[in-house]
Scaffold this motif. Structure first.
Motif, PDB file in Angstrom:
ATOM      1  N   ILE A 293      19.333  26.026  23.459  1.00  0.00           N
ATOM      2  CA  ILE A 293      20.567  26.707  23.873  1.00  0.00           C
ATOM      3  C   ILE A 293      21.244  27.338  22.665  1.00  0.00           C
ATOM      4  N   ALA A 294      21.245  26.627  21.542  1.00  0.00           N
ATOM      5  CA  ALA A 294      21.843  27.198  20.325  1.00  0.00           C
ATOM      6  C   ALA A 294      21.110  28.477  19.920  1.00  0.00           C
ATOM      7  N   CYS A 304      28.979  33.742  21.179  1.00  0.00           N
ATOM      8  CA  CYS A 304      28.883  32.635  22.133  1.00  0.00           C
ATOM      9  C   CYS A 304      29.040  31.314  21.398  1.00  0.00           C
ATOM     10  N   ALA A 305      29.985  30.485  21.873  1.00  0.00           N
ATOM     11  CA  ALA A 305      30.158  29.126  21.351  1.00  0.00           C
ATOM     12  C   ALA A 305      29.310  28.164  22.170  1.00  0.00           C
ATOM     13  N   VAL A 306      28.895  27.078  21.541  1.00  0.00           N
ATOM     14  CA  VAL A 306      28.016  26.108  22.186  1.00  0.00           C
ATOM     15  C   VAL A 306      28.626  24.718  22.052  1.00  0.00           C
ATOM     16  N   ALA A 322      17.070  24.673  33.019  1.00  0.00           N
ATOM     17  CA  ALA A 322      18.345  24.840  32.315  1.00  0.00           C
ATOM     18  C   ALA A 322      18.257  25.972  31.294  1.00  0.00           C
ATOM     19  N   TYR A 323      17.145  26.043  30.584  1.00  0.00           N
ATOM     20  CA  TYR A 323      16.940  27.119  29.602  1.00  0.00           C
ATOM     21  C   TYR A 323      16.957  28.480  30.307  1.00  0.00           C
ATOM     22  N   VAL A 344      28.929  28.184  26.208  1.00  0.00           N
ATOM     23  CA  VAL A 344      27.950  27.411  26.974  1.00  0.00           C
ATOM     24  C   VAL A 344      28.187  25.936  26.668  1.00  0.00           C
ATOM     25  N   ALA A 345      28.381  25.139  27.712  1.00  0.00           N
ATOM     26  CA  ALA A 345      28.551  23.692  27.559  1.00  0.00           C
ATOM     27  C   ALA A 345      27.482  23.000  28.387  1.00  0.00           C
TER      28      ALA A 345
END
Length: 407
Positions: A293-294, A304-306, A322-323, A344-345
């Motif tokens: 995700i990162a 985009c923050a993770v 999920a990916y 994205v959380a």
């Protein structure tokens, strides 16, 4: 559990308690009306009001079902109330709703009020040293403080009580929210036969969606192999045949043809790697879902923050889904939302993997207009998961995905 995660759980529990407090107030109103109708039945007049009273109970119960569904597994409503003036009184679902009404109007109200009081007491006592000198001496001490406040040490002791309230809230609020919701989840669910029939229909639909998604994926792989890799391998075969014939006549020309064949082979290998990554991205095996995700966030066209809280691994198929969800969602954000930032959380909540993708774009996302949302939903439902999308005109847009991943 990390402190930030515990704080989020406490805030989440407070939100549930406030929502439950609202339905508890509605339950009190409905209960008062049911009691009035029951008393009027002694004179015969109330018999005419029974259907309306039962509909009022069902309306309040449906509000609670909706609230519980938003905060957890779906609570399936029962069949409609039977028609007829008194037929509803023989319905077992109505009996359970009346029992829930009494419990939620009493215990649910008390639990909700206590849950709301805990953070209020914490804020009051923690800030007490800032304003204690403004209180006239004759008004005494704050609520639940049994000693007189005359000096700064006395006021600071009140602040310590506020810290204790804060710790109580962090531990107790999620538990109180579950306690408040327990009667509704037990009494407001549909009967076993209704639940089973709806579950069969749901599984049939998700199985069809899974088969459709599988067929689409096979067609994509087939097109990639046919249009890319196969053509390049055919070119390699042709070039090798030409080089073989050229060796006897002009070895220097054969060397050039072999170089072209080598380039075509490398391109075919690159195509095969691309197809393999589409089936199961290697980054999941190398770096796990958090790292994958990162990587997607770093390559996104929108900053985009993770925030990933994943204490362990899920099944490979769940992580791959999920990916795919995150990749497709971030692609949609970059192409269609006009957003300046996204987040994205991902975290584990019991036996479920919860993904949340937010952006500050103009909103208006609609599955009927495509944009990959239908494909995302099909993949999620194929895993018996849930997808909810909130995208009002003007934004922001929030996508929440839940995937079962075992305990």
């Amino acid at each position: 559990m990390t402190p930030p995660a515990r704080v989020r759980r406490a805030i989440d529990g407070l939100g549930r308690l406030v929502g439950g407090l609202g339905t508890a107030v509605l339950a009190i109103c409905a209960l008062v009306w049911v009691v009035i109708v029951a008393l009027l039945c002694l004179t015969g007049v109330g018999l005419l009001l029974v259907p309306g009273a039962l509909r009022a109970v069902r309306t309040v119960a449906d509000r609670e079902r909706g609230r519980l569904t938003r905060w957890g597994p779906e609570v399936i409503p029962p069949d409609p109330i039977p028609s007829g003036r008194l037929a509803g009184l023989r319905d077992p679902a109505v009996h359970r709703e009346l029992g829930w009404l009494v419990v939620h109007a009493t215990v649910g109200l008390v639990v909700g009020l206590f849950g709301l009081a805990v953070p209020l007491y914490a804020v009051q006592d923690l800030t007490f040293p800032l304003w204690w000198q403004l209180i006239p001496p004759e008004e005494g001490s704050p609520t639940l403080i049994f000693w007189a406040i005359r000096t700064w040490p006395d006021a600071l002791a009140v602040a310590l009580v506020g810290v204790a309230w804060l710790l109580v809230g962090l531990v107790a609020l999620p538990w109180l929210a579950r306690l408040q919701a327990w009667p509704g989840r037990r009494l407001l669910k549909a009967s076993a036969d209704v639940d089973l029939s709806l579950r069969v229909a749901q599984l049939t639909a998700t199985r069809a969606a899974a088969l459709d998604a599988h067929a689409v994926e096979l067609r994509r792989i087939e097109r990639s192999l046919h249009d890319g890799t196969q053509n390049r391998l055919v070119a390699v075969n042709v070039l090798l045949g030409a080089a073989r014939r050229q060796l006897a006549r002009d070895p220097s020309a054969a060397d050039e043809i072999l170089a072209r064949a080598q380039d075509a082979t490398e391109q075919a290998l690159a195509d095969l790697r691309s197809v393999a990554r589409g089936i199961l991205p290697p980054v999941l095996a190398d770096r796990g879902l958090a790292g994958a995700i990162a990587g997607l966030a770093g390559a996104s066209g929108v900053p985009c923050a993770v925030d990933v809280q994943m204490p362990g691994r899920c099944a490979a198929s769940v992580e791959a889904t999920a990916y795919f969800v995150v990749a497709e969602a971030l692609t949609n954000v970059a192409k269609h939302s006009g957003a300046s930032s996204a987040k994205v959380a991902a975290r584990r909540e019991g036996d479920r993997l919860v993904l949340r993708i937010d952006d500050d774009g103009h909103g208006g996302a609609d599955e009927s207009r495509g944009s990959g949302l239908v494909g995302i939903r099909r993949r999620v439902e194929a895993h018996d998961g849930r997808l909810s999308l909130t995208s009002p005109a003007g934004g922001p847009t929030t996508m929440r995905v839940e995937l079962p991943c075992g305990s």
